[in-house]
Motif scaffolding. Structure first.
Motif, PDB file in Angstrom:
ATOM      1  N   VAL A 155       0.768  -1.260   0.077  1.00 33.45           N
ATOM      2  CA  VAL A 155       0.025   0.018  -0.084  1.00 33.45           C
ATOM      3  C   VAL A 155       0.917   1.143   0.139  1.00 33.45           C
ATOM      4  O   VAL A 155       2.128   1.093   0.074  1.00 33.45           O
ATOM      5  N   SER A 159      -0.584   5.196   3.687  1.00 33.06           N
ATOM      6  CA  SER A 159      -2.086   4.506   3.730  1.00 33.06           C
ATOM      7  C   SER A 159      -2.340   4.525   5.264  1.00 33.06           C
ATOM      8  O   SER A 159      -1.728   4.279   6.208  1.00 33.06           O
ATOM      9  N   TRP A 180      -7.450  -2.191  -6.478  1.00 36.17           N
ATOM     10  CA  TRP A 180      -5.971  -3.009  -6.615  1.00 36.17           C
ATOM     11  C   TRP A 180      -5.501  -2.835  -7.771  1.00 36.17           C
ATOM     12  O   TRP A 180      -6.150  -2.446  -8.950  1.00 36.17           O
ATOM     13  N   LEU A 220      -0.545   3.444  -7.245  1.00 30.71           N
ATOM     14  CA  LEU A 220      -0.653   3.479  -5.797  1.00 30.71           C
ATOM     15  C   LEU A 220      -0.361   4.951  -5.114  1.00 30.71           C
ATOM     16  O   LEU A 220      -1.015   5.444  -4.436  1.00 30.71           O
ATOM     17  N   LEU A 244       6.302   2.999  -0.374  1.00 31.09           N
ATOM     18  CA  LEU A 244       5.227   1.761  -0.169  1.00 31.09           C
ATOM     19  C   LEU A 244       5.476   1.343   1.251  1.00 31.09           C
ATOM     20  O   LEU A 244       6.729   0.966   1.713  1.00 31.09           O
TER      21      LEU A 244
END
Length: 344
Positions: A155, A159, A180, A220, A244
């Motif tokens: 994620v 996030s 996704w 993302l 990430l």
């Protein structure tokens, strides 16, 4: 194989968008072009690898463009063979298209041409099922499983989902709230397995395919996706930089070199790996099969290949013979089941 793509024309004149008929014709032309490229590559391979001595020359076919996972395996094998004199002349030919099935179909044309090995894998098996390929692994000669690459559930670094449970609980409560992403058919299958693991219908999930790890990361970071399945080697730099956040490694058991808890450790029975296979054409003799298997064994025992395993954080998973064929059959059944769940 040379890059046959041409840059888009540029100039000061504004052009009208293509009509529906023009669009259709261009689409047909693209299909014809891909087929022509595959045919030309096959002719080139047959010419280059003509000769009965497997140790004299060998062509390694990568069913994707340069830089991808299949290409990396082919070029690392080439380097290991050259450095150790296993084969006198090893060349790599790229044959991209349709999830690896263009290369698979063209390998069948090389019937009896034993001086060829194609890199295959999970994505190609999935592609042959998804696209109903005219050629399957039953029509050629799978010889050896070599390594597998793990996916990771990631994620964005900022996030709100701190753990895999956070993400899965939110997804279960509102499937439409978690779009996704992932690169290619393999990552989509991983996400489908995650959906089944939490009791969701995979047909209800939102999945935005990306063209490789870089595009997945951008999806993302720009908010197009809230979570993704991505190859660990494609994501490790972004994970280490904090851009990430890794929530789970998709693996059956912990991996010493990767400090990420696995899906299984955290209660999710999701273990699909991106394995790499070496495949020979059909119509070769038992002696030629044995000779190619010897070449593969010698290659994967070299220091150069072992160094590649460490650099790319691959997991060595070697299978030959009956063990390999039983594995491929079980994976075929598993992937067909996932596509049925996806309604594809």
């Amino acid at each position: 194989m040379a890059d046959t793509s041409q840059p888009a024309p540029s100039g000061p004149h504004h052009r009208q968008p293509p009509s529906r008929r023009q669009f259709i014709l261009r689409g047909v032309g693209g299909v014809i072009a891909v087929a022509a490229i595959g045919t030309a590559a096959t002719a080139s391979i047959a010419s280059a690898s003509g000769g009965s001595d497997l140790r004299s020359s060998l062509t390694l076919i990568a069913p994707a463009a340069a830089g991808g996972g299949w290409d990396t395996v082919a070029r690392e094998m080439q380097q290991a063979q050259r450095a150790n004199g296993i084969v006198n002349n090893t060349q790599v030919v790229n044959m991209p298209g349709a999830g690896g099935t263009i290369a698979l179909n063209n390998l069948s044309v090389l019937d009896g041409e034993a001086n060829n090995l194609m890199v295959g894998g999970t994505g190609q098996l999935a592609g042959s099922i998804q696209y109903d390929s005219a050629t399957t692994y039953a029509d050629v000669n799978p010889l050896a499983l070599t390594v597998e690459e793990y996916s990771v559930i990631v994620v964005p670094g900022d996030s709100p989902y701190q753990t895999i449970d956070d993400l899965m609980n939110a997804w279960r409560e509102n499937p439409g709230s978690i779009p996704w992403s992932g690169g290619g058919s393999f990552d989509q299958l991983v996400v489908a397995e995650m959906a089944l693991a939490v009791g969701l219908n995979p047909q209800d999930m939102i999945y935005v395919p990306s063209d490789g790890g870089g595009e997945t990361t951008q999806a993302l970071l720009n908010g197009t996706a809230a979570a993704a399945a991505s190859g660990y080697p494609d994501s490790v730099d972004q994970i280490e930089s904090g851009r990430l956040r890794a929530l789970a490694l998709v693996a059956p058991e912990p991996v010493e070199a990767i400090d990420i808890p696995t899906t299984v450790e955290q209660g999710y029975d999701v273990t699909l790996t991106n394995w790499r296979l070496m495949v020979a054409p059909g119509g070769i003799t038992d002696e030629e099969k044995a000779g190619l298997e010897d070449i593969i064994r010698e290659t994967i025992e070299t220091p150069e290949w072992q160094d590649a395993i460490e650099r790319y954080t691959w997991n060595e998973n070697i299978k030959f013979g009956d063990e390999l064929h039983e594995f491929l059959e079980s994976e075929r059944v598993r992937i067909e089941g996932l596509y049925e769940e996806l309604g594809l």
